[in-house]
Design an enzyme around this catalytic site. Structure first.
Site, PDB file in Angstrom:
ATOM      1  N   GLU A  47       0.880  -1.193   0.058  1.00  0.00           N
ATOM      2  CA  GLU A  47       0.028  -0.029   0.008  1.00  0.00           C
ATOM      3  C   GLU A  47       0.838   1.074  -0.070  1.00  0.00           C
ATOM      4  O   GLU A  47       0.603   2.021   0.798  1.00  0.00           O
ATOM      5  CB  GLU A  47      -1.011  -0.091   1.098  1.00  0.00           C
ATOM      6  CG  GLU A  47      -2.071  -1.115   1.100  1.00  0.00           C
ATOM      7  CD  GLU A  47      -3.060  -1.159   2.290  1.00  0.00           C
ATOM      8  OE1 GLU A  47      -2.955  -0.213   3.196  1.00  0.00           O
ATOM      9  OE2 GLU A  47      -3.744  -1.976   2.440  1.00  0.00           O
ATOM     10  N   ASN A  76       2.203  -5.175  -3.087  1.00  0.00           N
ATOM     11  CA  ASN A  76       0.984  -5.433  -2.939  1.00  0.00           C
ATOM     12  C   ASN A  76       0.103  -4.256  -2.815  1.00  0.00           C
ATOM     13  O   ASN A  76       0.565  -3.202  -1.922  1.00  0.00           O
ATOM     14  CB  ASN A  76       0.922  -6.304  -1.870  1.00  0.00           C
ATOM     15  CG  ASN A  76      -0.080  -7.134  -1.507  1.00  0.00           C
ATOM     16  OD1 ASN A  76      -0.967  -7.746  -2.231  1.00  0.00           O
ATOM     17  ND2 ASN A  76      -0.808  -6.976  -0.022  1.00  0.00           N
ATOM     18  N   HIS A  89     -10.107  -6.069  -2.167  1.00  0.00           N
ATOM     19  CA  HIS A  89     -11.229  -5.926  -1.106  1.00  0.00           C
ATOM     20  C   HIS A  89     -12.486  -5.188  -1.964  1.00  0.00           C
ATOM     21  O   HIS A  89     -12.383  -3.994  -1.990  1.00  0.00           O
ATOM     22  CB  HIS A  89     -10.802  -5.147   0.049  1.00  0.00           C
ATOM     23  CG  HIS A  89      -9.650  -5.509   0.869  1.00  0.00           C
ATOM     24  ND1 HIS A  89      -9.808  -6.856   1.530  1.00  0.00           N
ATOM     25  CD2 HIS A  89      -8.285  -5.195   0.769  1.00  0.00           C
ATOM     26  CE1 HIS A  89      -8.647  -7.329   2.014  1.00  0.00           C
ATOM     27  NE2 HIS A  89      -7.679  -6.331   1.491  1.00  0.00           N
ATOM     28  N   GLU A  94      -5.898 -10.700  -1.298  1.00  0.00           N
ATOM     29  CA  GLU A  94      -7.075 -10.665   0.051  1.00  0.00           C
ATOM     30  C   GLU A  94      -8.233 -10.401  -0.440  1.00  0.00           C
ATOM     31  O   GLU A  94      -9.013  -9.506   0.123  1.00  0.00           O
ATOM     32  CB  GLU A  94      -6.306  -9.207   0.570  1.00  0.00           C
ATOM     33  CG  GLU A  94      -4.802  -9.342   0.958  1.00  0.00           C
ATOM     34  CD  GLU A  94      -4.357  -7.899   1.773  1.00  0.00           C
ATOM     35  OE1 GLU A  94      -5.310  -7.142   2.286  1.00  0.00           O
ATOM     36  OE2 GLU A  94      -3.431  -7.734   1.901  1.00  0.00           O
ATOM     37  N   ASP A 115     -11.854 -10.459  -0.550  1.00  0.00           N
ATOM     38  CA  ASP A 115     -13.199 -10.611   0.128  1.00  0.00           C
ATOM     39  C   ASP A 115     -14.474  -9.491  -0.487  1.00  0.00           C
ATOM     40  O   ASP A 115     -13.807  -8.614  -1.259  1.00  0.00           O
ATOM     41  CB  ASP A 115     -13.158 -10.052   1.737  1.00  0.00           C
ATOM     42  CG  ASP A 115     -12.444  -8.793   2.050  1.00  0.00           C
ATOM     43  OD1 ASP A 115     -12.308  -8.032   1.145  1.00  0.00           O
ATOM     44  OD2 ASP A 115     -11.947  -8.591   3.063  1.00  0.00           O
TER      45      ASP A 115
END
Ligand code: XIL
Length: 358
Positions: free
Chosen positions: A168, A209, A245, A275, A277
């Site tokens: 990030e 990432n 996400h 990641e 979701d």
């Protein structure tokens, strides 16, 4: 579990509050003899992927129902420690390293024969106070970062498939996010981090990432520029991790996910969903849960048809363990399994994609 609770006299009302009935039809649960559709890693491997994985967090390690799924290689062939390898846990005071939390997850995954994505060496969140308040000068912070990365990567040498080296680092417009590393060291903190990781373990894959880099746009271009800059400096970089996400109904389209991965892969790196979701704006409904299944399946399908997309990791698989409700107020139900460990329609949709039936 429910009948056991009933036996000790818990009222039906209390039970309903603890585990409200999910707004989707009951499906086969993992652990059931007929749990074939939930063997997501087995199916992913048959579809040519390296793994289907999950993040696992430390508080859940004491929950047998949770660990039976988390460390079941047929379901998840890869594990990411959700928190334990982060800076604040691994170097609580300068030069004093502890890998206890990370090891707790890594050891179980290794025993289960699962791959590990290790996460994360440099991130602007979850930093120890001594680092953020130390007012270190440029040279000192470079040394601190190099020593941290060297110690952690050496500790896990031979155990991780990949490291998220920098996490990030970008703003939404693709510029560099302000943080203690950028402020003190400047943008070269990124090549410094990757070079230190490569020196500490030449065999582990090194990833950049980030989130909101799952479709083409300014932020994805920023991530591509990070890769290009490392390559121009001849510093090892192997992959781009797309966190993914997502929000049910507002996820990037299948086509834009495909194009986005092509753009990264054209640089000569691999990609992974790291990641995944899909959060739901509460209250949930059957329609929203179905939309969530579609969004999960689209991401998985985009990875399946993209040769250099090595695998998919969900950011935990059990709603009570999810980071979503506390981070994005008014949303939840983001993972594949309900509080009662019922598989949601997303599990069947992902399985269908992996089996090539959709
Ligand atoms: C989250 C964890 O899941 C939470 O438990 C923790 O409180 C905060 O971090 N992007 C990342 C992950 O790269 O490390 C974050 O994990 C979620 C967002």
């Amino acid at each position: 579990m429910r009948s056991l609770s009933l036996a000790v006299g818990v009222s039906l009302l209390q039970l309903a509050c603890a585990f409200p009935a999910p707004p989707w039809p009951n499906t086969t649960a993992v652990g059931d003899a007929k749990a074939g559709p939930a063997d997501l890693n087995d199916l992913a491997k048959k579809a040519g992927k390296m793994y289907f994985g999950t993040a696992v967090d430390n508080p859940q390690l004491d929950d047998k129902q949770y660990t039976d799924i988390a460390f079941n290689k047929a379901v998840f062939g890869q594990v990411t420690p959700a928190n334990g390898q982060k800076y604040m846990y691994t170097e609580r005071s300068r030069g004093t390293y502890s890998f206890v939390e990370g090891d707790a997850v890594v050891d179980k995954a290794t025993a289960a024969g699962q791959l590990l994505r290790c996460h994360a060496l440099l991130w602007y969140q979850q930093l120890p106070n001594w680092l953020t308040t130390g007012n270190f000068d440029n040279a000192t912070l470079i040394t601190i970062v190099q020593e941290h990365i060297t110690a952690e990567v050496q500790h896990y040498k031979g155990k991780c498939y990949a490291w998220d080296v920098v996490n990030e680092a970008l703003n939404e417009d693709g510029t560099m996010r302000k943080n203690v590393f950028l402020d003190t060291i400047g943008p070269s903190y990124i090549p410094i981090a990757f070079a230190a990781a490569a020196a500490a373990d030449p065999d582990v894959k090194l990833y950049y990432n980030d989130y909101n880099i799952e479709n083409p746009g300014a932020k994805s271009t920023g991530a591509a520029n990070i890769v290009k800059d490392l390559q121009a400096r001849k510093i090892k970089v192997d992959g781009v991790g797309m966190q993914a996400h997502f929000i049910a109904g507002s996820s990037p389209s299948y086509d834009s996910q495909l194009q986005n991965m092509k753009n990264f892969i054209a640089l000569g790196v691999e990609v992974a969903y790291t990641e995944l979701d899909v959060r739901i704006t509460l209250p949930n409904s059957a329609e929203k849960t179905q939309q969530q299944a579609t969004d999960y399946a689209n991401a998985v399908k985009a990875c399946v048809v993209t040769e250099k997309c090595v695998g998919i990791t969900v950011w935990d698989f059990w709603d009570p363990a999810s980071w979503v409700p506390s981070t994005f107020k008014g949303t939840g139900d983001a993972t594949l399994f309900s509080a009662g460990f019922e598989a949601k329609p997303a599990v069947a949709s992902i399985a269908q994609v992996l089996q090539g039936t959709t």
